[in-house]
Design a protein around this motif. Structure first.
Motif, short mmCIF file in Angstrom:
data_model
loop_
_atom_site.label_atom_id
_atom_site.label_comp_id
_atom_site.label_asym_id
_atom_site.label_seq_id
_atom_site.Cartn_x
_atom_site.Cartn_y
_atom_site.Cartn_z
N ARG A 107 -7.12 -1.66 -9.12
CA ARG A 107 -7.53 -1.09 -8.78
C ARG A 107 -8.97 0.47 -8.91
O ARG A 107 -9.13 0.45 -9.73
N SER A 123 -6.76 -6.13 -7.40
CA SER A 123 -5.68 -5.20 -6.35
C SER A 123 -6.30 -5.99 -4.83
O SER A 123 -4.91 -6.00 -4.23
N LEU A 124 -7.07 -6.39 -4.73
CA LEU A 124 -7.13 -7.20 -3.62
C LEU A 124 -6.22 -8.14 -3.15
O LEU A 124 -5.53 -8.69 -2.15
N LEU A 157 -11.09 -4.62 -8.08
CA LEU A 157 -10.65 -4.95 -6.70
C LEU A 157 -9.92 -5.70 -6.05
O LEU A 157 -9.55 -6.08 -5.91
N SER A 172 -0.84 -3.37 -7.35
CA SER A 172 -2.51 -3.05 -6.43
C SER A 172 -2.66 -1.72 -6.60
O SER A 172 -4.24 -2.67 -7.42
N LEU A 206 -9.03 -2.43 1.09
CA LEU A 206 -9.18 -3.70 -0.09
C LEU A 206 -11.15 -3.58 0.98
O LEU A 206 -12.45 -3.38 -0.27
#
Length: 244
Positions: A157, A166-167, A163, A153, A193
């Protein structure tokens, strides 16, 4: 002392000596005209089926898994040549990591290699392949593999600047953590996030729910989360305020 039966080299006919000198000169000339040897990299093979590997392990799949991982890790260094990781066939790298993990599900080494070694190459599609491998393997054993998904993650990012990806990983970590002893910062990654993505209201609701659940007992952590809620409220009141 020279034996009486041995003859002196001077007794060798001149024609034979001349032929030997000629052959020697031809051999030296032939080698001198040959191109310099070039090392050719060996391609990474496809791993054998798991049933074959288990048969080859002779009842010790853990040792075989460790041996295969060492072989894979050293594959970039071949006689006379060093292959950059980014030039490896990552489809096959993933297959080797997977079979090693299947042989020894308790080992962390394949995930460590994927998250911290093979994902560091300057090739975004290959970075994403490694992070996806970590994500899929996390789902098989979240309590023991969460740290690699947290790393994925962070990489998504900061290295990929993706993003939403990553989320996705952070949310999976929160959703599948269950009662596993996973640190609060890892469980809360998805909330921050969302805040970074501008989803202030959603982040505020999640933080409020987290505090109301009573799972957070540390006074410092409670104060930090309350401060974050206040920051989110201020951000909502000041749309032009820079994001954290």
């Amino acid at each position: 002392m020279q034996s009486k039966r041995e003859r002196s080299w001077r007794s060798v006919p001149r024609g034979v000596l001349g032929a030997m000198a000629l052959f020697f000169a031809l051999q030296v000339g032939w080698h001198a005209r040959q191109p310099a040897p070039v090392a050719v990299a060996e391609d990474l093979s496809t791993p054998p089926p798991p049933v074959v590997l288990r048969a080859l392990s002779l009842g010790d799949p853990v040792f075989l898994s460790y041996f295969l991982l060492l072989r894979l890790q050293a594959f970039d260094n071949q006689p006379g040549i060093s292959i950059p990781f980014k030039d490896l066939d990552y489809t096959k790298v993933v297959e080797w990591l997977k079979v090693c993990l299947d042989l020894d599900p308790a080992t962390q080494y394949p995930l460590l290699l994927a998250a911290t070694v093979y994902s560091q190459v300057p090739d975004e599609p290959k970075q994403r392949m490694m992070l996806d491998f970590v994500f899929r393997q996390f789902l098989d054993d979240p309590p023991h593999r969460w740290q690699w998904l947290a790393h994925a993650s962070v990489m998504a990012r900061h290295a990929l600047r993706d993003l939403p990806l990553s989320l996705k990983y952070a949310q999976a970590l929160a959703d599948h953590a269950g009662d596993a002893p996973i640190p609060s910062w890892a469980r809360q990654m998805h909330i921050f996030l969302r805040a970074d993505m501008g989803e202030h209201e959603a982040a505020k609701v999640l933080l409020g729910g987290l505090l109301a659940s009573g799972t957070i007992q540390d006074p410092h952590e409670i104060a930090f989360l309350m401060q974050r809620i206040e920051m989110l409220e201020n951000a909502e009141k000041s749309p032009l305020q820079s994001k954290n």
